[in-house]
Design a protein around this motif. Structure first.
Motif, mmCIF file in Angstrom:
data_model
loop_
_atom_site.group_PDB
_atom_site.id
_atom_site.type_symbol
_atom_site.label_atom_id
_atom_site.label_comp_id
_atom_site.label_asym_id
_atom_site.label_seq_id
_atom_site.Cartn_x
_atom_site.Cartn_y
_atom_site.Cartn_z
ATOM 1 N N THR A 66 19.306 75.607 35.978
ATOM 2 C CA THR A 66 18.737 75.416 34.760
ATOM 3 C C THR A 66 17.790 76.286 34.428
ATOM 4 N N GLY A 68 15.245 77.966 30.812
ATOM 5 C CA GLY A 68 14.843 77.395 29.514
ATOM 6 C C GLY A 68 13.201 77.706 29.423
ATOM 7 N N ARG A 82 12.130 72.755 27.236
ATOM 8 C CA ARG A 82 13.478 72.691 26.801
ATOM 9 C C ARG A 82 14.159 73.516 27.800
ATOM 10 N N ASP A 84 18.393 74.312 29.403
ATOM 11 C CA ASP A 84 19.636 74.611 29.290
ATOM 12 C C ASP A 84 20.253 74.443 30.711
ATOM 13 N N SER A 92 27.862 72.991 27.759
ATOM 14 C CA SER A 92 26.768 73.156 27.646
ATOM 15 C C SER A 92 25.768 71.987 27.345
ATOM 16 N N TYR A 93 24.428 71.655 27.875
ATOM 17 C CA TYR A 93 23.717 70.975 27.486
ATOM 18 C C TYR A 93 22.347 71.200 27.316
ATOM 19 N N ARG A 94 21.477 70.490 26.688
ATOM 20 C CA ARG A 94 19.967 71.033 26.589
ATOM 21 C C ARG A 94 19.227 69.583 26.861
ATOM 22 N N SER A 96 15.353 68.241 26.121
ATOM 23 C CA SER A 96 14.190 68.583 25.568
ATOM 24 C C SER A 96 13.457 67.255 25.609
ATOM 25 N N ASP A 121 23.426 71.591 21.377
ATOM 26 C CA ASP A 121 22.418 71.657 20.343
ATOM 27 C C ASP A 121 22.723 70.623 19.143
#
Length: 158
Positions: A66, A68, A82, A84, A92-94, A96, A121
């Motif tokens: 990961t 970010g 944040r 990613d 793809s994931y994020r 937050s 997103d």
């Protein structure tokens, strides 16, 4: 060739759960990241630090890399993460999340990280609640603080 260096950094582990939006129940989640302030201007203006490490999201992404950003703004009541990552399904994931430091609840507010996981997103696929375990990890966490990162070539990934 231009050389770059980090101003300072630390390593942090957050553990807890995530709850998929599909109602399938809570699952284990954790991340362990190294934070480095690689830009003096970014750090001084926004408290911005680069993050890199490992993410585990049970049933979604198990022990994946990961990357970010972390924005540290404790006086304005905001510490935002944040991160990613690519799931086991190659999407793809994020993640937050945001801590809200408070002098009245200093320990709880600095160790609790609510957040969410989104895909591409857009769509929220689950909520998260992570914690820093001060009893278990505080001493080792404090030992990871460094005044400068090892010298490396600009653009080289940690």
């Amino acid at each position: 060739m231009k050389l770059g260096f980090g101003l300072h950094g630390f390593t942090e582990t957050m553990r807890g759960t995530w709850t998929p939006a599909d109602g399938s129940g809570r699952r284990v989640m954790w991340f362990r990241v190294e934070a480095d302030a690689v830009s003096a201007l970014g750090y001084l203006r926004r408290g911005e630090m680069r993050l890199a490490g490992k993410m585990f999201v049970e049933g979604l992404a198990e022990n994946v890399p990961t990357r970010g950003l972390l924005e540290v703004q404790p006086l304005s009541g905001r510490i935002a993460y944040r991160l990613d990552f690519v799931g086991d399904d190659d999407r793809s994931y994020r993640f937050s999340g945001e801590k809200s430091p408070s002098f009245r609840r200093l320990l709880g507010s600095m160790t609790t990280l609510p957040g969410e996981i989104v895909v591409a997103d857009a769509e929220c696929i689950g909520t998260t609640l992570l914690r820093f375990d001060a009893r278990r990890d505080l001493v080792s966490f404090l030992r990871t603080f460094r005044r400068s990162a090892p010298l490396r070539l600009e653009g080289e990934r940690p």
